[in-house]
Design an enzyme around this catalytic site. Structure first.
Site, PDB file in Angstrom:
ATOM      1  N   HIS A  30     -15.519   8.938 -18.355  1.00  0.00           N
ATOM      2  CA  HIS A  30     -16.937   9.239 -18.593  1.00  0.00           C
ATOM      3  C   HIS A  30     -17.277  10.667 -18.182  1.00  0.00           C
ATOM      4  CE1 HIS A  30     -18.448   5.120 -19.586  1.00  0.00           C
ATOM      5  NE2 HIS A  30     -17.208   4.877 -19.191  1.00  0.00           N
ATOM      6  N   ASP A  36     -25.463   8.846 -19.024  1.00  0.00           N
ATOM      7  CA  ASP A  36     -24.383   7.975 -19.460  1.00  0.00           C
ATOM      8  C   ASP A  36     -24.950   6.557 -19.649  1.00  0.00           C
ATOM      9  OD1 ASP A  36     -21.216   7.701 -19.376  1.00  0.00           O
ATOM     10  OD2 ASP A  36     -22.073   5.942 -18.422  1.00  0.00           O
TER      11      ASP A  36
HETATM   12  C1  UDX Z   1     -12.435   4.180 -20.391  1.00  0.00           C
HETATM   13  C2  UDX Z   1     -12.589   3.476 -21.753  1.00  0.00           C
HETATM   14  O1  UDX Z   1     -11.575   2.652 -22.060  1.00  0.00           O
HETATM   15  C3  UDX Z   1     -12.889   4.456 -22.807  1.00  0.00           C
HETATM   16  O2  UDX Z   1     -12.753   3.996 -24.113  1.00  0.00           O
HETATM   17  C4  UDX Z   1     -14.271   4.827 -22.550  1.00  0.00           C
HETATM   18  O3  UDX Z   1     -14.769   5.585 -23.614  1.00  0.00           O
HETATM   19  C5  UDX Z   1     -14.263   5.547 -21.226  1.00  0.00           C
HETATM   20  O4  UDX Z   1     -13.720   4.739 -20.184  1.00  0.00           O
HETATM   21  P1  UDX Z   1     -10.137   5.595 -19.656  1.00  0.00           P
HETATM   22  O5  UDX Z   1      -9.271   4.465 -19.283  1.00  0.00           O
HETATM   23  O6  UDX Z   1     -10.552   6.526 -18.626  1.00  0.00           O
HETATM   24  O7  UDX Z   1     -11.447   5.173 -20.449  1.00  0.00           O
HETATM   25  O8  UDX Z   1      -9.344   6.358 -20.835  1.00  0.00           O
HETATM   26  P2  UDX Z   1      -9.767   7.544 -21.759  1.00  0.00           P
HETATM   27  O9  UDX Z   1     -11.104   7.338 -22.392  1.00  0.00           O
HETATM   28  O10 UDX Z   1      -8.662   7.751 -22.691  1.00  0.00           O
HETATM   29  O11 UDX Z   1      -9.876   8.778 -20.772  1.00  0.00           O
HETATM   30  C6  UDX Z   1      -8.854   9.213 -19.960  1.00  0.00           C
HETATM   31  C7  UDX Z   1      -8.922  10.721 -19.800  1.00  0.00           C
HETATM   32  O12 UDX Z   1      -8.072  11.100 -18.729  1.00  0.00           O
HETATM   33  C8  UDX Z   1      -8.443  11.471 -21.039  1.00  0.00           C
HETATM   34  O13 UDX Z   1      -9.251  12.595 -21.255  1.00  0.00           O
HETATM   35  C9  UDX Z   1      -7.031  11.900 -20.694  1.00  0.00           C
HETATM   36  O14 UDX Z   1      -6.643  13.138 -21.268  1.00  0.00           O
HETATM   37  C10 UDX Z   1      -7.107  12.044 -19.179  1.00  0.00           C
HETATM   38  N1  UDX Z   1      -5.790  11.725 -18.595  1.00  0.00           N
HETATM   39  C11 UDX Z   1      -5.369  10.436 -18.473  1.00  0.00           C
HETATM   40  C12 UDX Z   1      -4.982  12.766 -18.190  1.00  0.00           C
HETATM   41  O15 UDX Z   1      -5.342  13.939 -18.304  1.00  0.00           O
HETATM   42  N2  UDX Z   1      -3.769  12.465 -17.649  1.00  0.00           N
HETATM   43  C13 UDX Z   1      -3.307  11.199 -17.497  1.00  0.00           C
HETATM   44  O16 UDX Z   1      -2.195  11.014 -17.003  1.00  0.00           O
HETATM   45  C14 UDX Z   1      -4.144  10.131 -17.921  1.00  0.00           C
END
Ligand code: UDX
Length: 472
Positions: A18, A115
């Site tokens: 978020h 949010d």
């Molecule tokens: C959750 C939900 O599942 C998502 O759909 C919603 O919109 C927001 O909350 P999350 O599990 O945090 O999300 O995944 P994601 O939305 O993909 O965000 C993760 C972020 O962390 C991405 O920007 C990704 O680039 C970053 N990340 C993750 C890294 O930089 N390194 C990592 O090893 C893992």
């Protein structure tokens, strides 16, 4: 002297998924659309404050980041409360600080953008005569379900939940029972249903809803949200597709993984990651390890399994001479030496996905990860775990056709190594791979949406114009 720029206050909820898009929204508003921006972040998650993202941005005069101190909600909720309920309460507890901060600002800010877990803060916008916006960090389809939810609450419980019928949201693609939000099935938290319904209503009554999608990605759902016949009758707010707002790739940093990627052929490596907090069972972790070993070159961001032996949670506990952690098959690091890289816990995802040797992404389908894959033209193996990720997976595999999906729901059983290897092979094919062609088209349309005159750029310009009218 009165500042002539509109001033947007953003309230981001905890969690990287978020915070990252909220920060990007703030940067776009400040850099391209003439706003002063202050982002308040509720810091329940140490990963945010410790992250390099939480550094003064490059536009210091236009963008301020303010950290609201962490709130311990354990005394305020019972032990079975869901993540959503906890987040909502965390945001609620932060409201007095937000209110005090706004009231002490020299001139009244123009707009409050919250949010979805912070919709209770919209009352503060009313108090200070600010415009009220909600920022949805997921799809328009997810927004459609959320705003429709108060009206189908009863029905959903009986027809959808118990009878396992598809969920029909007016004017939108129907959602299979097994793809609906996991909160529909959460029996442990009494407040979840009513809390989510309240959020749906508060979103509908904002002045505007900003969504991290773009016009050409979800044209029919966006139409349904505006059309009186479908969802337009409940959504009073204007809906602004403003995405894809993703972190730009920074200056390429030196790291073992980037050096390794530099040596691999073009589009030959699959990147495997389950987002900011996703974990697998011990059995599934082992099976995934074997599956990757059987398939392609890979970079895998590994986390210790949730249900594993507690001692295995320490990376230095190994079961073999080569340093392989005890929750991976013995000797794994040696056997994959020439074809794979393992990164423990966290990797620099946007840099990895932008690397020319990456040709596929096995992902939990968090919306940020999904957008990052699309803007880099990378097809996916979808492996949804929680929240709205099943919906994202269905959209990617069945509607956009840029992904392959396992035969069973990842949470419903163990996906076996042969199936994993098969999915990876399909997505990595270089010739005649329609998924690859389609995702490259999406990459182009995503880029155009954000360019000057593109649909998302124009959405933010419309928000900017409305806010300029409200500068007092
Ligand atoms: C959750 C939900 O599942 C998502 O759909 C919603 O919109 C927001 O909350 P999350 O599990 O945090 O999300 O995944 P994601 O939305 O993909 O965000 C993760 C972020 O962390 C991405 O920007 C990704 O680039 C970053 N990340 C993750 C890294 O930089 N390194 C990592 O090893 C893992």
């Amino acid at each position: 002297m009165q500042n002539p720029n509109p001033h947007a206050v953003l309230l981001a909820s905890p969690g990287m998924g978020h915070f990252i898009p909220a920060l990007e929204l703030g940067k776009h508003l400040a850099t391209h659309h003439g706003f002063d921006v202050t982002i308040f972040v509720v810091a329940a998650d140490a990963s945010i404050t410790e992250s390099p993202l939480f550094k003064p941005p490059q536009t210091p005069n236009l963008l301020n980041l303010v950290l609201l101190p962490p709130v311990d909600v354990s005394a305020l909720v019972n032990s079975t409360a869901s993540v959503v309920t906890r987040l909502v309460i965390m945001m609620r507890e932060a409201l007095p600080l937000l209110q005090a901060a706004i009231s002490s600002m020299k001139s009244r800010p123009t707009a409050l953008i919250v949010d979805m877990f912070g919709t209770e803060a919209l009352a503060i916008a009313e108090e200070f005569d600010m415009l009220k916006y909600v920022f949805i960090t997921s799809t328009a389809w997810f927004l459609a379900v959320t705003v429709h939810f108060p009206y189908i609450d009863e029905e959903a419980e009986h027809k959808h939940r118990v009878m396992k019928r598809p969920l029909d949201v007016p004017g939108c693609r129907s959602i299979r029972h097994e793809d609906t939000l996991d909160l529909f099935f959460d029996q442990t938290d009494r407040n979840l249903f009513s809390g989510f319904a309240r959020i749906g209503m508060e979103i509908s009554n904002a002045d505007g809803i900003l969504v991290n999608t773009w016009q050409d990605l979800e044209p029919s759902t966006l139409r349904a949200l505006e059309n009186e016949k479908f969802l337009g009758r409940v959504v009073k707010a204007s809906v602004y597709p403003v995405g894809p707002l993703v972190r730009p790739v920074g200056q390429s940093s030196k790291s073992e993984v980037m050096d390794w990627l530099d040596m691999q052929p073009m589009e030959s490596v699959i990147y495997v990651s389950f987002g900011s907090g996703g974990t697998l069972s011990a059995k599934q972790t082992t099976e995934l390890a074997w599956g990757l070993e059987l398939s392609q070159r890979f970079v895998w961001v590994v986390r210790p399994p949730v249900d594993g032996d507690a001692s295995a949670n320490f990376f230095n506990v190994t079961n073999s001479h080569d340093g392989t952690p005890s929750y991976l098959p013995s000797g794994f690091f040696t056997r994959i030496r020439n074809k794979g890289m393992v990164v423990l816990m966290w990797a620099s995802q946007t840099e990895i996905l932008a690397h020319k040797s990456i040709g596929g992404f096995l992902s939990h389908c968090g919306w940020n990860s999904t957008l990052e894959s699309m803007v880099n033209g990378v097809p996916m193996v979808v492996w949804p775990l929680y929240a709205e990720q099943q919906m994202n997976a269905a959209m990617l595999a069945e509607e956009l056709k840029v992904a392959v999906r396992p035969k069973i729901q990842p949470n419903a059983g163990v996906i076996e190594r042969e199936e994993i290897a098969g999915m990876v092979r399909r997505v990595m094919e270089l010739k005649g791979n329609e998924m690859r062609d389609k995702v490259k088209e999406l990459q182009r349309s995503a880029h155009q949406a954000l360019m000057q005159g593109g649909s998302s750029y124009n959405s933010l310009e419309r928000v900017s114009k409305d806010c300029e009218l409200n500068v007092k």
